[in-house]
Design a protein around this motif. Structure first.
Motif, mmCIF file in Angstrom:
data_model
loop_
_atom_site.group_PDB
_atom_site.id
_atom_site.type_symbol
_atom_site.label_atom_id
_atom_site.label_comp_id
_atom_site.label_asym_id
_atom_site.label_seq_id
_atom_site.Cartn_x
_atom_site.Cartn_y
_atom_site.Cartn_z
ATOM 1 N N LYS A 125 0.854 -1.185 0.000
ATOM 2 C CA LYS A 125 0.000 0.000 0.000
ATOM 3 C C LYS A 125 0.888 1.232 0.000
ATOM 4 O O LYS A 125 1.680 1.438 0.917
ATOM 5 C CB LYS A 125 -0.915 0.026 1.221
ATOM 6 C CG LYS A 125 -1.925 1.168 1.173
ATOM 7 C CD LYS A 125 -2.927 1.072 2.308
ATOM 8 C CE LYS A 125 -3.999 2.143 2.213
ATOM 9 N NZ LYS A 125 -5.021 2.016 3.269
ATOM 10 N N TYR A 165 -3.819 7.203 -1.464
ATOM 11 C CA TYR A 165 -3.299 5.850 -1.292
ATOM 12 C C TYR A 165 -3.420 5.052 -2.584
ATOM 13 O O TYR A 165 -4.243 5.362 -3.448
ATOM 14 C CB TYR A 165 -4.087 5.126 -0.192
ATOM 15 C CG TYR A 165 -4.130 5.855 1.120
ATOM 16 C CD1 TYR A 165 -5.224 6.649 1.450
ATOM 17 C CD2 TYR A 165 -3.079 5.769 2.020
ATOM 18 C CE1 TYR A 165 -5.271 7.336 2.656
ATOM 19 C CE2 TYR A 165 -3.113 6.450 3.226
ATOM 20 C CZ TYR A 165 -4.216 7.234 3.534
ATOM 21 O OH TYR A 165 -4.255 7.915 4.723
ATOM 22 N N GLN A 215 -3.620 0.918 -2.998
ATOM 23 C CA GLN A 215 -3.547 -0.455 -2.528
ATOM 24 C C GLN A 215 -3.278 -1.342 -3.734
ATOM 25 O O GLN A 215 -4.063 -1.350 -4.689
ATOM 26 C CB GLN A 215 -4.864 -0.864 -1.850
ATOM 27 C CG GLN A 215 -4.894 -2.312 -1.404
ATOM 28 C CD GLN A 215 -3.926 -2.598 -0.278
ATOM 29 O OE1 GLN A 215 -3.879 -1.863 0.706
ATOM 30 N NE2 GLN A 215 -3.165 -3.673 -0.408
#
Length: 115
Positions: free
Chosen positions: A19, A80, A82
């Motif tokens: 991540k 972010y 992932q």
């Protein structure tokens, strides 16, 4: 002064997950669409994923669709990525971008996926 700082890269085996984070400062984060790009050795920088200002719309390169998820937290000025089911071909330096132009880029974080 605008700063975009990526973190979370590293070495992972194929099939694994990472991540990435992009922490932004010096700009009104909630006013910018954000994106992730990557550059592998000997290749041009390519688009990976993007997210709208409010996070309601996301876009992915075909090569990562279904495996990567982009998100953002406007309260934390952070975006972010992932990354699941990683493949050796995902090996690259990953960069975050604000606004979609060439003005605001992070320094990059290395992701290496071993086979």
């Amino acid at each position: 002064q605008v700063q975009l700082v990526e973190s979370g890269g590293g070495l992972v085996q194929a099939g694994g997950s990472l991540k990435l984070s992009c922490a932004a400062s010096g700009l009104t984060f909630s006013s910018y669409a954000m994106g992730w790009f990557r550059q592998a050795p000997g290749k041009e920088r390519e688009f990976v994923a993007a997210i709208s200002i409010g996070g309601g719309y996301t876009y992915y390169a075909d090569s990562v669709k279904g495996r990567f998820t982009i998100s953002r937290d406007n309260a934390k000025n952070t975006m972010y990525l992932q990354m699941n089911s990683l493949k050796p071909e995902d090996t690259a330096v990953y960069y975050c971008n604000a606004g979609g132009g060439d003005d605001y880029w992070g320094q990059g974080t290395q992701v290496t996926v071993s086979s």
